[in-house]
Design a protein around this motif. Structure first.
Motif, short mmCIF file in Angstrom:
data_model
loop_
_atom_site.label_atom_id
_atom_site.label_comp_id
_atom_site.label_asym_id
_atom_site.label_seq_id
_atom_site.Cartn_x
_atom_site.Cartn_y
_atom_site.Cartn_z
N VAL A 96 32.99 42.47 -34.71
CA VAL A 96 31.69 42.70 -35.34
C VAL A 96 31.70 42.12 -36.76
O VAL A 96 30.75 41.44 -37.19
N ASP A 97 32.78 42.35 -37.50
CA ASP A 97 32.88 41.82 -38.87
C ASP A 97 32.66 40.31 -38.85
O ASP A 97 31.91 39.76 -39.65
N ARG A 98 33.33 39.65 -37.96
CA ARG A 98 33.27 38.18 -37.91
C ARG A 98 31.89 37.71 -37.49
O ARG A 98 31.39 36.70 -37.99
N PHE A 99 31.28 38.45 -36.58
CA PHE A 99 29.95 38.04 -36.17
C PHE A 99 28.98 38.12 -37.35
O PHE A 99 28.16 37.22 -37.57
N VAL A 100 29.08 39.19 -38.12
CA VAL A 100 28.16 39.36 -39.26
C VAL A 100 28.34 38.21 -40.26
O VAL A 100 27.36 37.64 -40.76
N LYS B 51 21.10 45.84 -39.04
CA LYS B 51 21.27 47.01 -38.16
C LYS B 51 22.73 47.13 -37.71
O LYS B 51 23.30 48.22 -37.68
N ILE B 52 23.31 46.00 -37.37
CA ILE B 52 24.72 46.01 -36.95
C ILE B 52 25.58 46.55 -38.10
O ILE B 52 26.44 47.41 -37.92
N TYR C 113 22.86 32.99 -31.07
CA TYR C 113 23.27 34.01 -32.06
C TYR C 113 22.59 35.34 -31.78
O TYR C 113 23.19 36.41 -31.87
N LEU C 114 21.29 35.27 -31.41
CA LEU C 114 20.55 36.51 -31.18
C LEU C 114 21.05 37.22 -29.93
O LEU C 114 21.10 38.46 -29.88
N GLN C 115 21.45 36.44 -28.94
CA GLN C 115 22.00 37.08 -27.74
C GLN C 115 23.33 37.76 -28.06
O GLN C 115 23.60 38.88 -27.62
N PHE D 187 26.00 33.34 -42.65
CA PHE D 187 26.24 31.96 -43.09
C PHE D 187 25.26 31.00 -42.39
O PHE D 187 24.75 30.05 -42.99
N SER D 188 24.95 31.30 -41.12
CA SER D 188 24.09 30.39 -40.37
C SER D 188 22.68 30.29 -40.96
O SER D 188 21.95 29.35 -40.70
#
Ligand code: FSO
Ligand code: SF4
Length: 552
Positions: free
Chosen positions: A59-63, A41-42, A84-86, A68-69
């Motif tokens: 946002v790019d880095r979070f994705v 969704k992001i 991660y979900l928060q 990877f996780s």
């Protein structure tokens, strides 16, 4: 839970029940399903914003990190997934806001995706998150098994590439095009594409991963120099010790810098072995050698290791009580009860090494050879080409990929042992540990001894292998398929899926793959791959397969 993303999946069909074969609990599986759903969704918003010319590095880095996780053997920790979900909730809000703002600035009516109507909030309660994740199990998907399988294959390819992008990012290299494709692809995975569209997307994912591996090659070589042939000791020496596992050269460098003059010896483990070939890492005298074998032997080998252990990426296996307190994780890696080091200050790891006994005496020195990246191999391209033309080298076998628990992976050792003396073996990734301590000798040509086993590096160094193959093909005025080269891939997890898609997207045919085909590929999809690319599973007989391949 249902998960079939790796080769060791239960009964060759899928892990279900309370725990996967890797040790991932159904709770973590559910949290991962939810995280992947929110990540898509992001990326959907981010893909639309990027098309309108705006971007958001956070946002790019979070994705990247989120993808990877969820790779096999990376993170088993429920609490980390809750975190991660928060974060995902705030990143989704940001991604949506970015999109609305860019639309407003351009006077465009935003096209809100359907999921935005029930906007997602991370429930603060872990149990509720786990319940919610169940809605996004693969088994709940409203698609045929064939199409779901291809969608998952693409997702796994993207996860593999994201892992490589994360390594490059840590070394200061990021790429806008690479991020754009990643978001576009994740968006497309929500759009119920047709079979043909998905097959095209799979090939595009392979091409993307080639560029990603190129970026990582650039990051590694800019940071640490081009790998050079290097003899690596595989024998422990007396003294306090730290072993560094995984793929992240930056973390190894941190360990080396922070242990200088502290009388601590540093060993590489698993996929970190090729690090010894990089000039800016091999210069550290206390990087004394390589310890142990491939990832699946950790329990036995780490129990016996008398120092501390750093897991930089995958593959961590559930640590036993004998050594859990000596294990430390970095970046996306996590395991409940194992200390995670967030900052670049590695004091906890170093202090633990100092508290442990260390090796009490030197073992008899044995060595292996690493460091045959594309620069080194192509540096002697004329010699190799001449050796092929004169018949001194008859064939090349790239035996690449990962290792695993299964006994039938001995196929790869048997195969390597049977390769005739006038052929060269190229290795990649952790599958090589099955046979890289054997003496394969050399091929003498024009007074030069060419080692018969050339280790190209980690799985991401498939980039080097492709560069070498393409350069040789040009020299012989053919394509990669016209070379006396056979590829035998042992696959395990999602980075191998990314590499396989890359090879297919480059038109490489007749790859042998084992120990078995991925569970996510249904028979009709396998047929498409066989018809178009000549992919073939390995047989149970290395002798028979070798004979067939040598006919080429
Ligand atoms: Fe092996 Fe693990 Fe490199 Fe993988 S250590 S199995 S494909 O993560 O990444 O080869
Ligand atoms: Fe099973 Fe592999 Fe998924 Fe672990 S990652 S649950 S072993 S399919």
């Amino acid at each position: 839970m249902f998960c079939y993303q790796c080769e060791q999946t239960q009964d060759g069909t899928g892990c279900n029940g309370l725990k996967g074969v890797c040790g991932k609990t159904s709770f973590v599986a559910s949290l991962q399903d939810l995280l992947l759903n929110v990540t898509k969704k992001i990326s959907t918003f981010t893909s639309m914003s990027r098309q309108l010319g705006t971007k958001n590095p956070e946002v790019d880095r979070f994705v990247l990190e989120s993808l990877f996780s969820t790779v096999t053997n990376v993170n088993f920790d429920e609490v980390r997934f809750k975190e991660y979900l928060q974060k995902a909730e705030s990143q989704l809000e940001k991604a949506e806001k970015d999109y609305r703002e860019v639309c407003q600035s351009k006077g465009i009516q935003p096209k809100m995706p359907t999921f935005a109507k029930s906007f997602w909030k991370a429930n603060p309660d872990l149990g509720s998150l786990i319940e919610e994740g169940k809605k996004f199990s693969i088994l709940k998907r409203n698609r045929s098994k064939d199409l779901t399988g291809i969608e998952e294959m693409i997702l796994y390819g993207i996860k593999g590439g994201a892992a490589y992008l994360e390594h490059a990012k840590v070394l200061g290299i990021e790429d806008e095009e690479a991020y754009s494709f990643m978001h576009d692809c994740l968006k497309k995975l929500t759009e119920e594409l047709s079979l043909d569209e998905l097959l095209k997307l799979a090939m595009d994912t392979g091409k993307w991963n080639f560029k990603v591996m190129e970026l990582l090659d650039k990051a590694n070589t800019q940071g640490y120099g081009d790998p050079v042939p290097t003899k690596v000791s595989i024998s422990p020496v007396a003294g306090k010790c730290i072993v560094v596992s995984g793929h992240d050269l930056y973390d190894l460098e941190l360990v080396l810098k922070q242990t200088e003059n502290k009388n601590i010896n540093v060993y590489t483990h698993g996929e970190m072995l090729p690090a010894h070939g990089y000039p800016k890492l091999k210069k550290y005298k206390h990087l004394v050698g390589n310890y142990g074998g491939a990832w699946q032997n950790q329990k036995k080998e780490f129990s016996a290791f008398p120092g501390s252990i750093l897991m930089t990426t995958n593959c961590i296996v559930p640590p036993s009580d004998a050594y859990r307190h000596r294990v430390f994780t970095r970046s996306v890696v996590g395991f409940p009860g194992v200390q995670h080091i967030l900052s670049d200050d590695l004091s906890p790891l170093i202090n633990s090494a100092l508290l442990n006994k260390g090796f009490l005496k030197d073992s008899p020195r044995k060595e292996i050879l690493v460091g045959f990246g594309h620069k080194t191999v192509l540096g002697i391209a004329d010699l190799i080409i001449d050796a092929v033309k004169s018949g001194a080298i008859k064939h090349f076998f790239l035996i690449g990929g990962c290792d695993g628990y299964e006994l039938d992976r001995n196929y790869f050792t048997d195969f390597a042992k049977r390769v005739p003396k006038d052929c060269v073996i190229l290795t990649l990734a952790c599958g090589k540990y099955r046979f890289n301590k054997l003496d394969f000798g050399t091929i003498k040509h024009k007074g030069v001894e060419i080692p018969r086993l050339l280790d190209i590096g980690q799985c991401n160094d498939s980039y080097s292998a492709i560069k070498i193959a393409v350069a040789l093909a040009e020299a012989f005025k053919t394509d990669v398929n016209g070379l006396p080269l056979s590829l035998i891939l042992s696959w395990f997890e999602q980075k191998a899926v990314a590499v396989l898609l890359t090879l297919l997207s480059l038109g490489v045919k007749n790859i042998r793959i084992g120990p078995r085909l991925p569970a996510f590929l249904t028979p009709p999809v396998v047929k498409v791959l066989v018809d178009n690319f000549g992919i073939k599973p390995i047989s149970s007989s290395p002798k028979k397969d070798l004979k067939e391949l040598l006919k080429k």
